[in-house]
Design an enzyme around this catalytic site. Structure first.
Site, PDB file in Angstrom:
ATOM      1  N   HIS A 327       2.556   0.865   5.169  1.00  0.00           N
ATOM      2  CA  HIS A 327       2.459  -0.460   5.754  1.00  0.00           C
ATOM      3  C   HIS A 327       3.745  -1.268   5.599  1.00  0.00           C
ATOM      4  O   HIS A 327       4.603  -0.953   4.775  1.00  0.00           O
ATOM      5  CB  HIS A 327       1.273  -1.248   5.177  1.00  0.00           C
ATOM      6  CG  HIS A 327       1.347  -1.494   3.695  1.00  0.00           C
ATOM      7  ND1 HIS A 327       1.296  -0.501   2.756  1.00  0.00           N
ATOM      8  CD2 HIS A 327       1.441  -2.650   2.990  1.00  0.00           C
ATOM      9  CE1 HIS A 327       1.352  -1.010   1.547  1.00  0.00           C
ATOM     10  NE2 HIS A 327       1.461  -2.312   1.647  1.00  0.00           N
ATOM     11  N   TYR A 342       0.155   5.983 -11.491  1.00  0.00           N
ATOM     12  CA  TYR A 342      -0.364   5.334 -10.293  1.00  0.00           C
ATOM     13  C   TYR A 342      -0.685   6.370  -9.227  1.00  0.00           C
ATOM     14  O   TYR A 342       0.098   7.289  -8.972  1.00  0.00           O
ATOM     15  CB  TYR A 342       0.657   4.320  -9.783  1.00  0.00           C
ATOM     16  CG  TYR A 342       0.263   3.601  -8.518  1.00  0.00           C
ATOM     17  CD1 TYR A 342      -0.960   2.949  -8.422  1.00  0.00           C
ATOM     18  CD2 TYR A 342       1.119   3.578  -7.424  1.00  0.00           C
ATOM     19  CE1 TYR A 342      -1.322   2.281  -7.261  1.00  0.00           C
ATOM     20  CE2 TYR A 342       0.777   2.904  -6.260  1.00  0.00           C
ATOM     21  CZ  TYR A 342      -0.453   2.270  -6.180  1.00  0.00           C
ATOM     22  OH  TYR A 342      -0.805   1.614  -5.028  1.00  0.00           O
ATOM     23  N   HIS A 363       6.772   0.812   3.299  1.00  0.00           N
ATOM     24  CA  HIS A 363       6.537   1.552   2.060  1.00  0.00           C
ATOM     25  C   HIS A 363       5.154   2.182   2.114  1.00  0.00           C
ATOM     26  O   HIS A 363       4.380   1.947   3.042  1.00  0.00           O
ATOM     27  CB  HIS A 363       6.695   0.653   0.833  1.00  0.00           C
ATOM     28  CG  HIS A 363       5.827  -0.568   0.834  1.00  0.00           C
ATOM     29  ND1 HIS A 363       6.084  -1.671   1.612  1.00  0.00           N
ATOM     30  CD2 HIS A 363       4.687  -0.864   0.155  1.00  0.00           C
ATOM     31  CE1 HIS A 363       5.170  -2.599   1.409  1.00  0.00           C
ATOM     32  NE2 HIS A 363       4.290  -2.121   0.530  1.00  0.00           N
TER      33      HIS A 363
END
Length: 430
Positions: A327, A342, A363
């Site tokens: 996005h 993560y 990103h």
């Protein structure tokens, strides 16, 4: 939690709080009444924040402030003369060497920010790295509120209102003007700080979620009154004012508040108490569903700063690219990692490090994560166990400081380059 009508009170000695009024002619125990205002006097009742402190000596008893330095804080990001860049930025864990022989104040480094503290509009993002407790030193911030996120090492924070014990995976908020000192009971410490110049943090509205979910007000804890009665001992009071530091000496403890009441007080929150809301059918929902605290701008639905976490949870979506989608965002996104790994980054994003994706800079998940999605079994699975990632998100165009650019990982852009082309013009639905 403090603010917006919730009143709190605490006293370290019985009946130290005056009955029926805030400023009697003589306060109990011979204390002095002092009001600490977090908003203008004339702010509407539902948003007015202030507390009354009943202390042994008034805080005005100090010598003049003098410049304090050198330090690593920035107040005006335009004057920092950094090379402006829209590139994706990432930092490996900030080196503990930056905190050698430093306490919390001396170990504060500004990484990025936007706006102007003097105009009361904007944010700053800092890291703190320190190995010393603050001895006979206190700090207060005239510029804004600090949201402190420990990553390594527990913090024992002495405030005018009492003590806060804040280990990693908990956070605390210390608002504008409140004096505090940070002790390190577990040795060297590192973490992150989000500073807001524009108002105060609040809980986000829940809208169609309803009455329950996300962070609950009852889980935010304020200090219990605890005072020091120390005279004829020099204390250094350090003031952050428009990004600069100033120091004054006084001959008594700044932590001499015997009792307090009001709705303007520091508080802490355990991130393990967050009640996750997510999709149970398809698609990866927006990160706004993970908002713990927000500082809203004058534009409805737009935040000067959101504090968002990505906690352990179940993923059950069907027919879905489950990692965060690629996005380009109307918000700046600064991410940090407290512990674990993560789910959208297979390597390089480590506890104690960070990343910054600026407004409209593309990103998303790295190449290794993308490669594993097509073959993934979309059964219900646990996500992020043993992990706690977070994001400082802002509608402002965040600018890295010189220090931030000097310490970035220059090869971050390579994380996306191995993503393979999978386009097939002859594809037909099954």
């Amino acid at each position: 939690m403090p603010g917006f009508g919730n009143e709190f009170s605490s006293e370290a000695l019985p009946n130290a709080l005056p009955k029926g009024q805030n400023t009697p002619q003589v306060c109990p125990y011979g204390l002095y009444a002092e009001q600490l205002s977090g908003t203008a006097f004339t702010v509407a009742r539902h948003g007015n924040q202030r507390s009354w402190l009943y202390r042994i000596r008034p805080s005005v008893q100090h010598r003049p402030f003098e410049p304090y330095g050198p330090h690593h804080l920035v107040g005006d990001f335009r004057s920092d003369k950094t090379q402006l860049t829209p590139n994706q930025l990432r930092w490996l864990p900030f080196s503990m060497e930056h905190g050698k022989d430093k306490d919390f104040v001396d170990g504060l480094y500004t990484v990025a920010g936007a706006g102007d503290a003097g105009m009361r509009e904007g944010i700053a993002i800092h890291t703190y790295i320190c190995d010393k407790s603050m001895h006979r030193r206190a700090f207060y911030n005239a510029d804004g509120d600090f949201l402190i996120v420990p990553q390594q090492g527990r913090l024992e924070i002495q405030t005018e209102f009492g003590w806060l014990d804040v280990p990693p995976n908990q956070i605390c908020v210390i608002q504008r003007g409140i004096r505090f000192a940070v002790n390190l009971p577990d040795g060297p410490s590192r973490g992150y700080v989000l500073e807001v110049y524009s108002g105060h943090f609040t809980l986000p509205d829940l809208g169609p979620i309803g009455a329950n979910g996300l962070a609950n007000a009852r889980d935010f804890l304020t200090p219990v009154a605890a005072f020091e009665d120390k005279d004829e001992v020099d204390y250094i009071i350090i003031n952050k004012y428009e990004g600069e530091l100033f120091a004054a000496v006084q001959t008594h403890s700044p932590f001499d508040v015997v009792a307090w009441h009001g709705n303007y007080a520091p508080y802490k929150y355990d991130l393990a108490n967050f009640c996750v809301v997510n999709s149970v059918s398809y698609d990866h929902l927006d990160p706004s569903i993970f908002t713990v605290l927000t500082c809203q701008s004058a534009r409805p639905g737009t935040a000067i700063a959101d504090f968002v976490i990505f906690p352990p949870r179940w993923a059950v979506q069907e027919h879905t690219f489950r990692p965060p989608y690629f996005h380009r965002n109307a918000m700046s996104e600064f991410m940090g990692l407290i512990l674990g790994e993560y789910e959208a980054k297979a390597k390089g994003f480590l506890p104690g490090g960070a990343s910054l994706h600026s407004i409209m800079t593309p990103h998303g998940p790295d190449a290794t994560t993308v490669a594993g999605v097509a073959s993934a079994n979309l059964k219900p699975v646990r996500v992020a166990d043993g992990t706690q990632a977070f994001m400082f998100e802002s509608c402002l165009m965040v600018r890295p400081t010189r220090w931030g650019l000097q310490h970035q990982e220059h090869e971050y852009w390579e994380a996306w380059q191995p993503i393979k082309k999978t386009f097939d013009p002859n594809w037909k639905p099954e």
